[in-house]
Design a protein around this motif. Sequence first.
Motif, short mmCIF file in Angstrom:
data_model
loop_
_atom_site.label_atom_id
_atom_site.label_comp_id
_atom_site.label_asym_id
_atom_site.label_seq_id
_atom_site.Cartn_x
_atom_site.Cartn_y
_atom_site.Cartn_z
N GLN A 32 0.82 -1.21 0.00
CA GLN A 32 0.00 0.00 0.00
C GLN A 32 0.86 1.27 0.00
OE1 GLN A 32 -3.53 0.22 2.30
NE2 GLN A 32 -3.79 -1.98 2.45
N LEU A 33 2.05 1.20 0.56
CA LEU A 33 2.95 2.36 0.54
C LEU A 33 3.32 2.76 -0.89
CD1 LEU A 33 5.40 1.63 3.51
CD2 LEU A 33 3.76 3.50 3.35
N ARG A 34 3.36 1.78 -1.78
CA ARG A 34 3.69 2.08 -3.18
C ARG A 34 2.67 3.03 -3.79
NH1 ARG A 34 7.50 -1.11 -5.76
NH2 ARG A 34 8.42 -2.71 -4.43
N HIS A 35 1.42 2.96 -3.33
CA HIS A 35 0.39 3.87 -3.82
C HIS A 35 0.64 5.30 -3.37
CE1 HIS A 35 -2.54 0.20 -3.93
NE2 HIS A 35 -1.59 0.15 -4.86
N LEU A 36 1.47 5.46 -2.33
CA LEU A 36 1.83 6.79 -1.83
C LEU A 36 3.18 7.22 -2.36
CD1 LEU A 36 0.75 6.41 1.92
CD2 LEU A 36 -0.57 7.33 0.02
N GLY A 37 3.74 6.43 -3.27
CA GLY A 37 5.04 6.78 -3.84
C GLY A 37 6.20 6.44 -2.93
N ILE A 38 6.00 5.54 -1.96
CA ILE A 38 7.05 5.14 -1.02
C ILE A 38 7.37 3.67 -1.27
CG2 ILE A 38 7.69 4.88 1.41
CD1 ILE A 38 5.65 7.09 2.05
N VAL A 39 8.59 3.39 -1.67
CA VAL A 39 8.98 2.02 -2.02
C VAL A 39 9.85 1.43 -0.90
CG1 VAL A 39 10.13 0.54 -3.71
CG2 VAL A 39 8.92 2.60 -4.47
N LEU A 40 9.27 0.49 -0.16
CA LEU A 40 9.97 -0.23 0.91
C LEU A 40 9.61 -1.71 0.79
CD1 LEU A 40 9.24 2.02 4.04
CD2 LEU A 40 11.33 2.00 2.70
N ASP A 41 10.55 -2.59 1.14
CA ASP A 41 10.20 -4.01 1.18
C ASP A 41 9.65 -4.36 2.57
OD1 ASP A 41 12.42 -4.22 2.86
OD2 ASP A 41 13.72 -5.00 1.29
N GLY A 42 9.09 -5.55 2.69
CA GLY A 42 8.48 -5.95 3.95
C GLY A 42 9.46 -5.95 5.12
N ARG A 43 10.70 -6.34 4.86
CA ARG A 43 11.71 -6.38 5.92
C ARG A 43 11.98 -4.98 6.48
NH1 ARG A 43 17.83 -8.88 5.26
NH2 ARG A 43 18.53 -8.46 7.38
N TYR A 97 0.68 5.34 -13.39
CA TYR A 97 1.75 4.54 -14.00
C TYR A 97 1.44 3.05 -13.89
CZ TYR A 97 6.38 2.66 -14.99
OH TYR A 97 7.43 1.97 -15.52
N GLN A 98 0.72 2.65 -12.82
CA GLN A 98 0.43 1.24 -12.60
C GLN A 98 -0.81 0.75 -13.35
OE1 GLN A 98 1.07 -0.14 -8.33
NE2 GLN A 98 1.30 2.06 -8.05
N VAL A 99 -1.56 1.65 -13.97
CA VAL A 99 -2.70 1.24 -14.80
C VAL A 99 -2.19 0.43 -15.98
CG1 VAL A 99 -4.52 2.04 -16.36
CG2 VAL A 99 -4.21 3.14 -14.14
N ASN A 173 -6.12 8.95 -17.16
CA ASN A 173 -4.74 9.41 -17.23
C ASN A 173 -3.80 8.24 -17.51
OD1 ASN A 173 -6.28 11.46 -15.99
ND2 ASN A 173 -4.49 12.30 -14.95
N GLY A 174 -4.01 7.14 -16.76
CA GLY A 174 -3.15 5.97 -16.93
C GLY A 174 -3.29 5.33 -18.28
N ILE A 175 -4.52 5.26 -18.80
CA ILE A 175 -4.74 4.66 -20.13
C ILE A 175 -4.06 5.48 -21.21
CG2 ILE A 175 -6.50 4.09 -21.85
CD1 ILE A 175 -8.37 3.44 -19.46
N LEU A 176 -4.23 6.81 -21.16
CA LEU A 176 -3.58 7.67 -22.15
C LEU A 176 -2.07 7.56 -22.05
CD1 LEU A 176 -5.80 10.90 -21.92
CD2 LEU A 176 -5.87 9.12 -23.68
N LEU A 177 -1.57 7.50 -20.82
CA LEU A 177 -0.12 7.38 -20.62
C LEU A 177 0.41 6.10 -21.24
CD1 LEU A 177 2.40 8.58 -19.18
CD2 LEU A 177 1.77 7.22 -17.18
N LYS A 178 -0.30 4.98 -21.05
CA LYS A 178 0.12 3.70 -21.61
C LYS A 178 0.07 3.71 -23.14
CE LYS A 178 1.28 1.12 -18.13
NZ LYS A 178 1.43 2.25 -17.20
#
Length: 329
Positions: A32-43, A97-99, A173-178
């Motif tokens: 869920q953090l990825r949706h906020l633009g924060i990339v962390l692994d579970g560890r 971006y994830q669409v 937005n995501g569809i047009l971007l893709k």
Amino acid sequence: MMGQNIERKIIGILRVLSGAGEPIGANLIARQLRHLGIVLDGRTVRYHLKIMDEQGLTKKEGREGRLITPKGLSELEDALVSDRVGLIITQIESLSYQVTFNPWKKEGKVILNTSLIKKDKFKEALSIIKRVLKSRIGMSILVICRQEGERIGDLVIPKGEIGLGTVCSITINGILLKEGIPVEAKLGGIVQVSDFVPQRFTELVTYGGSTLDPLEIFMQSNMTSVLNAVGAGSGKILANLREIPAVALDKAEVILEGLKQIGLAGTVIVGRPGQPVLEVSPGLDRVGIVVLGGLNPLAAVEESGIKTESKAISTLVNFSELRPIEEIK
């Protein structure tokens, strides 16, 4: 004093926990953090959670789950303004971006708004939602409905509630971007409707300077009159504006027409290069595109006196999970 980058991660974890409604583990928090633009692994999330437990911001529940504490909620409320400003635009860009939806193959992921409605109020709310979507004051007639204990994307439906997912207009937005078209999310606002036709924006909030989604803000502030727009043809509804390069207009119009054919774009208003759309002017050599917000049906439900817990730009789901609203009973 913790560094700003670490504090941003802590605040992000607190935001995820505050919206979960139940104990959740590090791996789900990381997703869920990825949706906020924060990339962390579970560890790494587990490492931060251990520190947060010691600070009294979170507490363990069961073997792996965590809950936010009253102190954590207070800390979230007092989070640095500099950390919160612009968070919604980060979320928009990340989810866009994830669409992965392909309108020609009718498969892939789309963005949803999510709403929780009390079980005893759902039948009445559903009738209103169907009426609004039938009038095309919304993004799509396709929805997801889930019972307590089930999921809509990352959201687990709490006891005593029914969850409804409506297609978020940021999906476009995501569809047009893709499809290779650069898209800039500009603003969300209130649009005046007269004689059943959208006329002009009367209230505007830019995405770049807002912590929350502007449509969420307007809905929670009781500034809409969607039911009047549906019934009498005159009212105030939710919409947002994005811009694309003028050279991409022809391609964008083909894509948007394709989306309408499959029920994924209700009312879309496309401007002309350099010309105002609903009285808002685009940038030089740009085109404005207005899409009616996916939260309009829920705004109408709120207007009728039924409370919902609605979240814009909430999660991603596969298009195959969506069903026409008329199939929901």
